[in-house]
Design a protein around this motif. Structure first.
Motif, mmCIF file in Angstrom:
data_model
loop_
_atom_site.group_PDB
_atom_site.id
_atom_site.type_symbol
_atom_site.label_atom_id
_atom_site.label_comp_id
_atom_site.label_asym_id
_atom_site.label_seq_id
_atom_site.Cartn_x
_atom_site.Cartn_y
_atom_site.Cartn_z
ATOM 1 N N ALA A 115 -26.851 14.059 38.990
ATOM 2 C CA ALA A 115 -25.972 14.837 39.874
ATOM 3 C C ALA A 115 -24.709 15.323 39.174
ATOM 4 N N PHE A 116 -24.044 14.461 38.407
ATOM 5 C CA PHE A 116 -22.816 14.907 37.744
ATOM 6 C C PHE A 116 -23.104 16.034 36.763
ATOM 7 N N LEU A 141 -24.046 19.248 38.609
ATOM 8 C CA LEU A 141 -22.865 19.831 39.256
ATOM 9 C C LEU A 141 -21.960 20.476 38.210
ATOM 10 N N LEU A 142 -21.818 19.798 37.074
ATOM 11 C CA LEU A 142 -20.996 20.349 35.995
ATOM 12 C C LEU A 142 -21.597 21.650 35.455
ATOM 13 N N ALA A 170 -15.023 12.717 49.347
ATOM 14 C CA ALA A 170 -16.243 12.643 48.536
ATOM 15 C C ALA A 170 -16.297 11.254 47.941
ATOM 16 N N GLU A 222 -24.013 14.491 49.448
ATOM 17 C CA GLU A 222 -24.008 13.225 48.719
ATOM 18 C C GLU A 222 -25.390 12.565 48.777
ATOM 19 N N VAL A 226 -14.713 20.252 44.075
ATOM 20 C CA VAL A 226 -15.520 21.382 44.544
ATOM 21 C C VAL A 226 -15.295 21.602 46.041
ATOM 22 N N ARG A 227 -15.228 20.502 46.790
ATOM 23 C CA ARG A 227 -15.066 20.616 48.236
ATOM 24 C C ARG A 227 -13.660 21.026 48.646
ATOM 25 N N LEU A 250 -15.598 15.083 40.882
ATOM 26 C CA LEU A 250 -15.926 16.507 40.719
ATOM 27 C C LEU A 250 -16.288 17.113 42.075
ATOM 28 N N LEU A 251 -17.047 16.366 42.857
ATOM 29 C CA LEU A 251 -17.421 16.847 44.183
ATOM 30 C C LEU A 251 -16.190 17.005 45.078
ATOM 31 N N ILE A 299 -10.939 23.976 39.647
ATOM 32 C CA ILE A 299 -11.408 23.407 38.383
ATOM 33 C C ILE A 299 -11.329 24.440 37.265
ATOM 34 N N VAL A 331 -13.988 10.773 31.444
ATOM 35 C CA VAL A 331 -14.226 12.182 31.775
ATOM 36 C C VAL A 331 -12.883 12.817 32.154
ATOM 37 N N VAL A 336 -14.013 20.822 32.883
ATOM 38 C CA VAL A 336 -14.325 19.387 32.947
ATOM 39 C C VAL A 336 -14.979 19.022 31.623
ATOM 40 N N LEU A 337 -14.486 17.965 30.994
ATOM 41 C CA LEU A 337 -15.024 17.524 29.706
ATOM 42 C C LEU A 337 -16.025 16.405 29.945
ATOM 43 N N GLU A 338 -17.117 16.420 29.209
ATOM 44 C CA GLU A 338 -18.112 15.369 29.390
ATOM 45 C C GLU A 338 -17.594 14.033 28.856
ATOM 46 N N VAL A 389 -20.557 24.255 37.885
ATOM 47 C CA VAL A 389 -19.134 24.574 37.759
ATOM 48 C C VAL A 389 -18.893 25.440 36.524
ATOM 49 N N ARG A 390 -19.569 25.113 35.430
ATOM 50 C CA ARG A 390 -19.354 25.858 34.179
ATOM 51 C C ARG A 390 -19.996 27.239 34.214
ATOM 52 N N ALA A 405 -17.174 10.125 38.050
ATOM 53 C CA ALA A 405 -17.108 11.551 37.696
ATOM 54 C C ALA A 405 -17.766 12.451 38.737
ATOM 55 N N PHE A 406 -18.958 12.081 39.201
ATOM 56 C CA PHE A 406 -19.622 12.948 40.182
ATOM 57 C C PHE A 406 -18.800 13.052 41.454
#
Lengths: 261, 261
Positions: free
Chosen positions: B43-44, B47-48, A152, B64, A51-52, A47-48, A59, A110, A62-64, B51-52, A43-44
């Motif tokens: 980190a996840f 980061l989330l 990433a 990283e 983002v990049r 997601l990264l 995005i 996720v 994003v659901l946990e 994003v939120r 997930a990290f």
């Protein structure tokens, strides 16, 4: 099904298995989304990656881990049932297509909802800019370019673009309109020069269909959500679930609100 | 040190311990960043959270685990040495301030660079909109509001805002200018009504200094990066490293390019 049904009603119909076709043109005022579902261990990094590379991978939500309801963009919905057609991938290879993925979804998964160009196509059409793939009833033309996304962790991909031929005198209008939708790929990444992206023949897209480019039109290239699919497959995760191309998740978010963030 | 030095030169001087003061006004054409460093296990979720809550926490770059060089925004820099003053937090409590955190940084640590309002202050001033905290040589006024950010995992926080009094006839100009910088908090979140945010007394900010609000001026509120600090501390991580307030990381990214993404 008509364009006047609410996203909620359409999702309910999809969940009941009554609509398994592409979602183009459904609830056109509302944003549709690409869906990627991965185990939390990725997930990290994924997601990264998004983002990049926010132009191809904007995005929306994003659901946990284990969460199935997109509280922000589609309250009451369920990512396991509300997409008309899913693809299930094992180690980067397509295993099956399915209309319901409840059986493969577990508490560690996720879900990522990423913006889609349907959002700006509605706005282009509304402003008098023709969208050829819609006019010709085809899937948009997509090309793998010579540009690399920022990677990433295990996720890497070339940038994939869509192409729409725009009448020369409307190119700036198309640029300005799509620039407003940064959560739906935003401004074009290239105007008029396929070769600069390593595209040799517009008539032979890597995905989707070729469309007619008329005299007096310029090919305009936007970042494409298929980039995220290539990135996911590059990592060869044990399990990954995505929407099938064109079979998007329909949110409750008005396209125009994406232009006002 | 003058405004004409390059970000690289300023960072080098900071790394040598020759500048330990706030970075306001240094390399004003370039974006400065909030810094948050956390172990990869957070980190996840962090980061989330960003994003939120992209208005208070706009992501410029994420490194990283173990990476110390911001390849995208400041090639050659080192997040362990190039901030004039750091704060080291243990379980949410301030342990020490330091000018170099090489000794606490390990291979599991993930660094987040988040946008900062210095970016749009330069643009406001350049367009004839007065920025009172700069005029009065004070830290900007910051307030904890009654709005909750969307939480993510263990990270939660109220929205923190900055306030700048703007002459009534320049409010729309200020809104339009700052709207361009979505990676530096973007458009205001409120104009003219402190009570709507739960702020009782503008003269008593929760952080920073009070500034003069003159007759004919409207208080305008923008999302503030201090929100991310409160979120980090709410999770009480074993170790967290941030910049000290006002002592930012100076990137090589021109402010104006942030307006063109």
């Amino acid at each position: 099904m008509t364009g006047m049904e609410s996203p909620r009603d359409i999702r309910a119909r999809i969940a009941r298995g009554q609509w398994t076709k592409p979602t183009t043109g459904l609830a056109p005022a509302y944003a549709q989304a690409n869906l990627v579902i991965l185990d939390r261990k990725y997930a990290f990094d994924f997601l990264l990656f998004c983002v990049r590379n926010s132009k191809p991978c904007p995005i929306l939500e994003v659901l946990e881990p284990g969460v199935t309801e997109p509280h922000a963009t589609a309250p009451g919905a369920d990512v396991r049932t509300d997409v008309p057609l899913y693809r299930v991938w094992r180690k980067g290879r397509l295993e099956q297509e399915a209309t319901d993925i409840t059986g493969c979804f577990d508490a560690g998964m996720v879900s990522f909802l990423l913006g889609c160009s349907f959002t700006f196509e509605a706005s282009l059409t509304g402003a008098g800019v023709p969208v050829r793939n819609i006019e010709e009833g085809k899937n948009v033309s997509m090309y793998v370019t010579n540009r690399k996304c920022a990677s990433a962790g295990p996720f890497s991909a070339p940038l994939v673009v869509t192409m729409r031929p725009i009448p020369n005198d409307l190119v700036m209008r198309a640029v300005r309109i799509t620039s407003r939708y940064s959560l739906a790929h935003g401004a074009p990444i290239q105007v008029g020069d396929p070769g600069a992206l390593g595209i040799r023949d517009l008539d032979r897209p890597d995905f989707g269909d070729p469309v007619t480019v008329k005299d007096g039109e310029t090919p305009v290239f936007w970042a494409c959500g298929v980039t995220s699919s290539l990135a996911v497959l590059s990592a060869e995760p044990e399990l990954c679930i995505t929407h099938a191309p064109g079979h998007m998740f329909i949110t409750d978010v008005l396209n125009e609100t994406l232009a006002a963030l």
